[in-house]
Design an enzyme around this catalytic site. Structure first.
Site, short mmCIF file in Angstrom:
data_model
loop_
_atom_site.label_atom_id
_atom_site.label_comp_id
_atom_site.label_asym_id
_atom_site.label_seq_id
_atom_site.Cartn_x
_atom_site.Cartn_y
_atom_site.Cartn_z
N SER A 150 0.84 -1.19 0.00
CA SER A 150 0.00 0.00 0.00
C SER A 150 0.88 1.25 0.00
O SER A 150 1.92 1.29 0.67
CB SER A 150 -0.91 0.02 1.23
OG SER A 150 -1.58 1.26 1.35
N TYR A 172 -3.12 -1.14 9.94
CA TYR A 172 -3.15 -1.48 8.51
C TYR A 172 -1.85 -1.05 7.83
O TYR A 172 -1.20 -1.84 7.13
CB TYR A 172 -4.35 -0.80 7.85
CG TYR A 172 -4.39 -0.99 6.34
CD1 TYR A 172 -4.83 -2.17 5.79
CD2 TYR A 172 -3.94 0.03 5.49
CE1 TYR A 172 -4.86 -2.35 4.41
CE2 TYR A 172 -3.95 -0.14 4.12
CZ TYR A 172 -4.41 -1.34 3.59
OH TYR A 172 -4.42 -1.51 2.22
#
Length: 326
Positions: free
Chosen positions: A190, A205
C-alpha cells in the site's frame, strides 16, 4: 540593510531542483517505456499456473481474470466456497484455462483449522508448474478509528491476514519456484506505508503493509539470482468496496483506477523491480506526495481521517435511527 544571499546558495537550490526534475523525468520515461513495450508473456517466463488469494472481489478478482486472459491457469484461494465457485465459473466461461479452488479462512493461520487449510493448499499445487503467486487478500477494517476504540482481536485478525497468512502462503509456494528456477511473487502492499510518512487512525493497517514491503524487498534480494522475481505493488486507492464512498466522491476520484484498469497495469509490471505503483494516476500521486514535507502529510492525513471518522459515525447513527423507525 540585509546582505544578499551568496551565489552558491542559489546554485545549490538550482542543483537540488535539477536533480529532482531529472529523477522525475527518468521515472516518467521508464514508466512510458514499460507501457509502450510489448507485454511480457508471463506463462512462458514463469509457468502455466498462478495462485491468487482473495480473488472473489475487487483487485483480486480483476487480477485473476487478467492472468486468465493471458492464458494462465489459476488456483483460487479465498474464504467463501460459494464465491470461489462463482469466480471460477466466470473465469472459465471467458477464458480457456483450468482452475482449482481452495476455501481458506486466512484469519485462522496458526490454528489447527489454518494448518489443515495449508495442507489442502499444498496438495492443490503439488505437481503444478506454479509460476506466479499474487498475495492479494487483505483486511482493511477497522478503518479510521483510534487504537483503543476497537477490541484487540479485531486488530489481530488484520495482522494474521495481512502479515502472517501472506508469509505462510509464500512459504508454501516458493520452494517449487526455487526448484524450477523461475517464478514471480506479487505481494499487495500500500502507498499508505511507502509514499506517505504516517497513516493515523489506520496505523495497524499501514504497519502490516510496511511489513509486506520490507518482506518483499528482502526476498527480492535473496531469490532473484535463483530466477524468482519478488515484487511489492503499493497502490494508492483503487475504486473497490474497500474504499469508503467519501473518498471515491472527493477530489481524489480522478486518480482512482477501476480494478480492471489496475489489474492490466499490475500484470504488465510483474517482474520489473521490487517495488512499484503500476498505474499512471498513482505514479503522479506518488510524485506529488514526495514533494510535501512529512509534517504537512501528517496534518493532512490526520485531518482527513478525522473527517472520515466523523462521516462514518454520522452514517452509523443514521442507519441505527432508520432501523429503529423501521
Amino acid at each position: 540593510m540585509t546582505e544578499p544571499a551568496p551565489a552558491w546558495f542559489f546554485l545549490s537550490l538550482v542543483l537540488v531542483g535539477g536533480v529532482y526534475a531529472a529523477g522525475f523525468l527518468f521515472r516518467l520515461l521508464a514508466y512510458l517505456a514499460l507501457c509502450l513495450r510489448r507485454p511480457r508473456d508471463l506463462r512462458r517466463s514463469y509457468g502455466a499456473w498462478a495462485v491468487v488469494t482473495g480473488p472473489t472481489s475487487g483487485i483480486g478478482r480483476s487480477v485473476a481474470l487478467e492472468l486468465a486472459r493471458r492464458g494462465i491457469n489459476l488456483v483460487l484461494l479465498d474464504l467463501d466456497a460459494a464465491n470461489l465457485q462463482e469466480t471460477s465459473e466466470l473465469i472459465k466461461s471467458r477464458h480457456a484455462v483450468e482452475t482449482k479452488t481452495v476455501a481458506f479462512d486466512l484469519s485462522l493461520v496458526g490454528t489447527p483449522q489454518g494448518d489443515e487449510s495449508m495442507r489442502r493448499l499444498r496438495a492443490a499445487i503439488e505437481g503444478l508448474d506454479v509460476g506466479v503467486l499474487v498475495n492479494n487478500a487483505g483486511v482493511s477494517k477497522p478503518y479510521v478509528v483510534f487504537l483503543h476504540e476497537v477490541d484487540v482481536e479485531a486488530w489481530m485478525k488484520m495482522v494474521r491476514v495481512n502479515l502472517w497468512a501472506l508469509t505462510e502462503v509464500t512459504a508454501a509456494v516458493l520452494p517449487g519456484m526455487v526448484e524450477r528456477g523461475r517464478g514471480a511473487i506479487v505481494n499487495m502492499g500500500s502507498a499508505s506505508s511507502e509514499a506517505i510518512p504516517s497513516f493515523p487512525l489506520c496505523n495497524i493497517y499501514a504497519a502490516t503493509k510496511r511489513y509486506v514491503a520490507k518482506f518483499s524487498r528482502s526476498l527480492y534480494i535473496e531469490y532473484r539470482s535463483r530466477g524468482v522475481d519478488v515484487q511489492c505493488q503499493a497502490p494508492f486507492f483503487v475504486a473497490t468496496r474497500m474504499v469508503p464512498r467519501a473518498i471515491r466522491d472527493n477530489w481524489l476520484s480522478p486518480f482512482l483506477p477501476t480494478p480492471d484498469a489496475y489489474a492490466r497495469a499490475a500484470a504488465r509490471w510483474i517482474g520489473h523491480g521490487p517495488l512499484c505503483s503500476p498505474t499512471v494516476s498513482h505514479q503522479l500521486l506518488w510524485c506529488l506526495a514526495s514533494v510535501l514535507p512529512d509534517a504537512v502529510h501528517d496534518w493532512l492525513r490526520l485531518r482527513e481521517h478525522l473527517r472520515l471518522r466523523a462521516h462514518r459515525k454520522r452514517a452509523a447513527r443514521a442507519s441505527a435511527t432508520w432501523h429503529a423507525v423501521d
